[in-house]
Design an enzyme around this catalytic site. Structure first.
Site, PDB file in Angstrom:
ATOM      1  N   LYS A  19      -6.720 -45.391  17.085  1.00 46.19           N
ATOM      2  CA  LYS A  19      -5.341 -45.803  17.334  1.00 46.19           C
ATOM      3  C   LYS A  19      -5.305 -46.645  18.604  1.00 46.19           C
ATOM      4  CE  LYS A  19      -1.315 -45.726  15.472  1.00 46.19           C
ATOM      5  NZ  LYS A  19      -1.122 -46.281  14.141  1.00 46.19           N
ATOM      6  N   SER A  43       0.150 -47.986   9.365  1.00 42.87           N
ATOM      7  CA  SER A  43       0.802 -47.004  10.211  1.00 42.87           C
ATOM      8  C   SER A  43       2.150 -46.608   9.598  1.00 42.87           C
ATOM      9  CB  SER A  43       0.954 -47.544  11.632  1.00 42.87           C
ATOM     10  OG  SER A  43       1.039 -46.485  12.559  1.00 42.87           O
TER      11      SER A  43
END
Length: 602
Positions: A193, A392
């Site tokens: 991430k 996402s």
């Protein structure tokens, strides 16, 4: 008498203003009617569909404010929906002889998957036996990727074809923020991430470098294979040409390497077009625009309807959280939910295709939209068509669909959660001399501390940091639970391919995150089949803005935004995202499910 004259004067002025407004409305209406009539008459026998590759490729043709043309000076975005409809119509329309791709130096391109979908539409068109010819002074890499499908690719003798490969140059703000007295407090789940890295590091992490290398290699491999098949050039040769940086090579080399077919100035190319059409020298060529053909394109008929709902842009709780732009599209929670509810309750709509092109955004908003998609799915089939990006939060709202389609170069996955809260205590207290005090009734009444200009006046305490990290971890657990339920796999399996890692559509299908590789038309056909529809029409949502709504659009903000976009170039999305994060008013709004900044240079 004095008051009487005052009232008469006010009435006359009011009537005058009303007449002026009415006159303007009539003029604009007549202009719109004239344009519509011209569009209807624009497709004549022997026409050539002229596609001008200029500006930026967008999912849909934006609603144009009738007065915006007097204030804006940039290129209008190209609508992928309009272009693909026009190309499809051109294949079957007997009045259309061929397609002319006119490449402008201002073509900003689009995401790889959007370009891939447009290119595939051109490839499908060629099955009709009709021709495509391309001309340009400067072909950007994205423009050449599209134009390479043409039967004849022509460049100006002093022109350029830019073929150099793919690269990424992330921008890191950490040192700049440190000099300003700002420190970003980061909480995240996911090794990959990496959206937080520009604010806490000065270089890419090993994990981020690995994932970016992987998806760039996958996308470049697709481009090499497709361009090579169209131009009859081997992959190794195309890679070797990219290493020469063809934009710095003489134009004659472009012909020798078979990247283009010939060199010509624009008048000479026009004569080639006339020869292709069997016209005499100097004879006018009948061009028609994409809008002309899209307007007459048959979207299908039948009582059953398949709705295509376009969800593109950042996912936000409220549109006001996109502060730097009045025109950039967003996926706003409540308007999106209301539209999906209407589709759920519309008996004529038998199936829904959710067209997603988003890098994510608010984790809370993503969960709300996911829930509404599940309610819709209980009533009718829901199929997702992924555009340039469905990652996402974009993947969050997609994962619960009955079936998921993606382009091979779609960027998806990035299953992870993070939070970023700027600590501006050094700037506010040490550099600006501000002081804060507190009175509170409970332990966490001042959670996060005071804030000014989107900055916290103090760093988180250890207890606050633990609470925030726990919130992020719960958000991640919920995310992978949604994916596991939607994809029919275990949470451990989702976690293994999650951790915030970005995959291309091609890679995602191998890992069970998507079902099929295909475009929007493939997704529509699948939705119709699931609803057992033999004949059906296709309707796009949200519906275009009404004429009055278009008149009331914020033209001045649009004008400012276009200039800002032009001046900042590739930095525009970076500044926009930073501005959004700095505009957050509450700590609980700082939890995001989004991908890193775009790294692909076309």
């Amino acid at each position: 008498m004095k008051d009487f004259l005052k009232y008469v004067f006010a009435t006359v002025v009011g009537l005058g203003l009303a007449m002026l407004v009415a006159t303007v409305l009539v003029v604009v209406s007549l202009a719109g009617m004239t344009a519509s009539e011209q569009a209807a008459q624009g497709v004549r026998k022997g026409s050539v569909l002229r596609i001008v590759l200029a500006g930026e490729l967008s999912e849909r043709v934006p609603a144009d404010n009738p007065f915006a043309q007097f204030m804006a000076n940039g290129e209008a975005p190209l609508g992928l929906d309009e272009l693909t409809a026009a190309i499809s119509e051109a294949a079957s329309n007997k009045k259309v002889e061929g397609i002319y791709l006119e490449v402008a130096t201002s073509f900003a391109g689009g995401t790889p998957a959007m370009l891939q979908e447009l290119r595939q539409a051109l490839v499908d068109y060629k099955e009709s036996g009709k021709w495509i010819m391309a001309y340009g002074d400067v072909y950007s890499q994205g423009a050449y990727y599209l134009a390479s499908v043409a039967d004849k690719v022509v460049v100006n003798p002093s022109g350029v074809v830019d073929w150099h490969g793919l690269g990424g140059v992330p921008v890191f703000f950490t040192d700049m923020m440190r000099k300003a007295g700002i420190k970003m407090q980061v909480f995240k789940v996911g090794t990959f991430k990496s959206a937080v890295e520009p604010f806490i590091s000065t270089e890419m992490s090993a994990a981020n470098r690995e994932q970016v290398t992987s998806y760039l290699t996958s996308i470049w491999g697709q481009m090499l294979a497709e361009v090579g098949a169209s131009r009859g050039i081997g992959v190794d040769e195309l890679n070797a040409l990219a290493d020469t940086f063809t934009a710095m090579q003489p134009a004659a080399m472009l012909v020798e390497s078979r990247l283009v077919d010939t060199l010509a100035y624009l008048p000479g190319f026009k004569e080639m077009l006339r020869a292709q059409l069997g016209l005499k020298e100097g004879k006018s060529i009948r061009f028609c625009a994409p809008a002309d053909l899209a307007a007459v394109h048959d979207g299908g008929s039948g009582k059953g309807r398949v709705a295509v709902y376009y969800a593109f842009g950042d996912i936000v709780d409220q549109a006001s959280q996109n502060p730097l732009s009045a025109t950039t599209p967003v996926i706003e929670t409540m308007p999106t939910i209301r539209e999906l509810q209407r589709l759920r309750n519309d008996d004529d709509v038998k199936a829904v295709v959710l067209r997603v092109n988003s890098g994510g955004g608010s984790a809370y908003a993503s969960e709300q939209i996911w829930h509404e998609v599940q309610l819709l799915r209980e009533v009718k089939p829901v199929v997702v068509s992924m555009g340039g990006m469905a990652a996402s939060g974009g993947y969050y709202i997609s994962c619960g669909a009955d079936r998921i389609y993606a382009e091979p170069t779609t960027l998806t996955g990035s299953i992870g959660i993070f939070g970023m809260i700027p600590d501006g205590s050094e700037l506010l207290q040490d550099k600006l001399g501000l002081r804060f005090d507190v009175v509170k009734t409970n332990r966490h009444s001042d959670f996060g501390g005071p804030s000014m200009m989107g900055l916290l006046g103090r760093a988180f305490t250890a207890d606050e940091a633990r609470l925030m990290q726990a919130e992020i971890e719960r958000g991640y657990d919920l995310f992978i639970s949604r994916v596991a339920a939607g994809r029919g796999i275990s949470k451990d399996s989702v976690d293994a391919i999650g951790q915030g890692r970005v995959w291309t559509g091609e890679q995602a299908m191998e890992r069970g995150l998507v079902d099929e590789l295909g475009n929007l038309d493939d997704a529509i056909a699948a939705a119709a089949a699931m609803a057992e529809l033999d004949k059906y029409g296709v309707d796009a949502y949200p519906a275009p803005a009404s004429f009055i709504d278009q008149l009331l659009m914020p033209v001045r903000e649009s004008y400012f935004d276009e200039h800002l976009r032009t001046q900042l170039g590739q930095l525009y999305p970076v500044v926009q995202t930073v501005g959004r994060m700095m505009s957050v008013q509450r700590v609980d709004q700082c939890v995001y499910a989004r991908v890193p900044f775009s790294l692909i240079a076309w």
